[in-house]
Design a protein around this motif. Structure first.
Motif, PDB file in Angstrom:
ATOM      1  N   TYR A 124      14.052  -5.770  -8.597  1.00 38.44           N
ATOM      2  CA  TYR A 124      13.800  -4.540  -9.370  1.00 38.44           C
ATOM      3  C   TYR A 124      12.814  -4.835 -10.497  1.00 38.44           C
ATOM      4  CZ  TYR A 124      17.832  -1.852  -7.516  1.00 38.44           C
ATOM      5  OH  TYR A 124      18.695  -1.152  -6.736  1.00 38.44           O
ATOM      6  N   ASP A 125      13.055  -5.962 -11.162  1.00 41.25           N
ATOM      7  CA  ASP A 125      12.231  -6.324 -12.308  1.00 41.25           C
ATOM      8  C   ASP A 125      10.768  -6.513 -11.882  1.00 41.25           C
ATOM      9  OD1 ASP A 125      12.451  -6.929 -15.158  1.00 41.25           O
ATOM     10  OD2 ASP A 125      11.728  -8.924 -14.574  1.00 41.25           O
ATOM     11  N   ARG A 126      10.590  -7.225 -10.778  1.00 42.05           N
ATOM     12  CA  ARG A 126       9.225  -7.477 -10.277  1.00 42.05           C
ATOM     13  C   ARG A 126       8.550  -6.170  -9.843  1.00 42.05           C
ATOM     14  NH1 ARG A 126       7.609 -10.904  -4.873  1.00 42.05           N
ATOM     15  NH2 ARG A 126       5.439 -10.205  -4.853  1.00 42.05           N
ATOM     16  N   PHE A 136       4.472  -2.162 -10.310  1.00 46.01           N
ATOM     17  CA  PHE A 136       4.167  -0.734 -10.081  1.00 46.01           C
ATOM     18  C   PHE A 136       4.624   0.052 -11.307  1.00 46.01           C
ATOM     19  CE2 PHE A 136       4.595  -2.877  -6.066  1.00 46.01           C
ATOM     20  CZ  PHE A 136       3.460  -2.451  -5.379  1.00 46.01           C
ATOM     21  N   PRO A 137       3.835  -0.003 -12.381  1.00 45.89           N
ATOM     22  CA  PRO A 137       4.302   0.504 -13.676  1.00 45.89           C
ATOM     23  C   PRO A 137       4.454   2.018 -13.767  1.00 45.89           C
ATOM     24  CG  PRO A 137       2.028  -0.259 -13.828  1.00 45.89           C
ATOM     25  CD  PRO A 137       2.513  -0.635 -12.465  1.00 45.89           C
ATOM     26  N   ARG A 138       3.981   2.753 -12.768  1.00 40.84           N
ATOM     27  CA  ARG A 138       4.147   4.215 -12.816  1.00 40.84           C
ATOM     28  C   ARG A 138       5.050   4.727 -11.697  1.00 40.84           C
ATOM     29  NH1 ARG A 138      -0.444   6.329 -11.569  1.00 40.84           N
ATOM     30  NH2 ARG A 138      -1.355   4.328 -11.034  1.00 40.84           N
ATOM     31  N   LEU A 139       5.590   3.814 -10.896  1.00 42.60           N
ATOM     32  CA  LEU A 139       6.485   4.224  -9.803  1.00 42.60           C
ATOM     33  C   LEU A 139       7.884   4.474 -10.366  1.00 42.60           C
ATOM     34  CD1 LEU A 139       6.969   4.447  -6.689  1.00 42.60           C
ATOM     35  CD2 LEU A 139       7.490   1.989  -6.713  1.00 42.60           C
ATOM     36  N   THR A 160       0.844  -1.211   0.000  1.00 41.19           N
ATOM     37  CA  THR A 160       0.000   0.000   0.000  1.00 41.19           C
ATOM     38  C   THR A 160       0.876   1.257   0.000  1.00 41.19           C
ATOM     39  OG1 THR A 160      -0.191  -0.131   2.396  1.00 41.19           O
ATOM     40  CG2 THR A 160      -2.016  -1.062   1.130  1.00 41.19           C
ATOM     41  N   THR A 161       2.013   1.178   0.677  1.00 43.27           N
ATOM     42  CA  THR A 161       2.932   2.328   0.677  1.00 43.27           C
ATOM     43  C   THR A 161       3.475   2.553  -0.736  1.00 43.27           C
ATOM     44  OG1 THR A 161       3.557   1.867   2.951  1.00 43.27           O
ATOM     45  CG2 THR A 161       5.069   3.230   1.689  1.00 43.27           C
ATOM     46  N   LEU A 162       3.843   1.472  -1.399  1.00 41.12           N
ATOM     47  CA  LEU A 162       4.385   1.590  -2.762  1.00 41.12           C
ATOM     48  C   LEU A 162       3.331   2.166  -3.720  1.00 41.12           C
ATOM     49  CD1 LEU A 162       6.280  -1.824  -2.828  1.00 41.12           C
ATOM     50  CD2 LEU A 162       7.334   0.445  -2.772  1.00 41.12           C
ATOM     51  N   SER A 163       2.070   1.716  -3.564  1.00 40.77           N
ATOM     52  CA  SER A 163       1.000   2.245  -4.425  1.00 40.77           C
ATOM     53  C   SER A 163       0.780   3.728  -4.169  1.00 40.77           C
ATOM     54  CB  SER A 163      -0.324   1.530  -4.155  1.00 40.77           C
ATOM     55  OG  SER A 163      -0.210   0.189  -4.487  1.00 40.77           O
TER      56      SER A 163
END
Ligand code: NCD
Ligand code: ZN
Length: 336
Positions: free
Chosen positions: A153-155, A160-163, A120-123
């Motif tokens: 990193y890859d995962r 998270f395609p916009r992070l 949730t923090t990453l989102s």
């Protein structure tokens, strides 16, 4: 082709620096503030910077220590399972959040175990546009730690395609290759990883002042970093990872990890880029790329470098700099 004898750098930036606290902060922060327009300041203090109050207090301490030098500290939080509300409140006070896997480097004991548990923090960071800076090493065999982390990193990049994800201080050919596989994946590269290999650290008499995390790797890794940087790869920024420790913590049994490069970083970079006929790529590496990637607005500052030899001092207080006592072919001529 005429060789340049001088080079003006517009707003040079250091996207990864350790300023520490107390007396050490007073010694080292002015040295970076002298020649850089701004720097991303790492949060791995004891205790780590994990609240807005701590960010504000640290910024004040840095501004006080660097007074009169026209320098912007870009502040960071130490990655933690922050709530949405905490991140919203912090968003305009910080430039990024730095993630340390627990126990991989100096003052990372409070880092996290499973980073995907903090989804949730990453989102929320993704929504708020806060870049995630990562010390990407596992607990594996020391030379393999970065390569082993690349799958993470890859995962992360896929989930998270916009992070905005920055692979800090990359040291391997494989990390350079990964950079081009995801649009939102970036990297910083240090000065020392462009210059040294493991041979310089431990091939002869052990060199404590060249010991750092990630450890310097093989010649072919250094070569891959050099090629990417000298060709002006737009997703790579300079981050010195200048990490001072007092002499007593370096020249002892149980040497602390960290190389202190900040005071001479720009002349040494000019010397290196000049040696490879790539001086025209230095402005991008130290300023244009990071300004575009992190959307930072540093204070105006122009640093004029010239091909005039300068001697690296033996010490700055209790700290021994990289290549102490040696001569660099370039020097800082003027700062406006
Ligand atoms: C850094 C430090 O001393 O804080 N040490 C290092 O070897 N680079 C921490 C870090 O960036 O890993
Ligand atoms: Zn660091």
């Amino acid at each position: 082709m005429n060789r340049l004898n001088e080079l003006n750098l517009d707003r040079p930036l250091d996207m990864h620096v350790h300023f520490r606290q107390g007396n050490m902060l007073q010694v080292v922060a002015p040295l970076t503030a002298e020649s850089f327009a701004g720097a991303i300041v790492m949060p791995n203090l004891v205790p780590p910077i994990r609240s807005l109050e701590a960010v504000q207090a640290y910024r004040e301490a840095i501004l006080k220590a660097t007074q009169g030098r026209n320098f912007t500290p870009f502040m960071t939080l130490f990655f933690w399972a922050y709530t949405d509300a905490e991140l919203e409140a912090a968003a305009d006070q910080i430039t990024a959040i730095k993630l340390y896997p627990a126990g991989v480097t100096t003052n990372s004991e409070e880092g996290i175990g499973d980073l995907f548990a903090a989804r949730t923090t990453l989102s929320a960071m993704e929504e708020l546009g806060i870049p995630l800076l990562i010390h990407g090493e596992t607990h594996g065999f020391v030379l393999d730690r970065e390569r082993e982390f690349l799958a993470t990193y890859d995962r992360l990049a896929r989930e998270f395609p916009r992070l905005k994800i920055v692979m800090e201080h990359i040291t391997t050919r494989e990390a350079v290759e990964l950079l081009d596989r995801h649009e939102h994946l970036y990297a910083t590269v240090t000065l020392h990883h462009l210059l040294i290999t493991l041979d310089d650290v431990a091939g002869g008499l052990l060199q404590p002042h060249l010991f750092c995390k990630p450890i310097a790797k093989r010649p072919e890794d250094r070569e891959a970093l050099l090629q990417a940087v000298l060709q002006g790869h737009p997703k790579i920024s300079f981050g010195s990872d200048s990490a001072p420790h007092p002499l007593s913590a370096k020249e002892c049994a149980g040497c602390a990890a960290g190389i202190f490069t900040a005071p001479h970083a720009l002349p040494m970079l000019a010397e290196l880029f000049d040696r490879h006929q790539a001086l025209d790529k230095l402005q991008g590496f130290v300023s244009d790329h990071p300004r575009a990637i992190y959307s930072v607005q540093p204070a105006p500052k122009t640093v004029r470098l010239s091909r005039t030899p300068s001697v690296i001092p033996p010490n700055y207080g209790e700290v021994i700099p990289f290549r102490a006592g040696q001569t660099c072919a370039w020097s800082i001529e003027d700062i406006q």
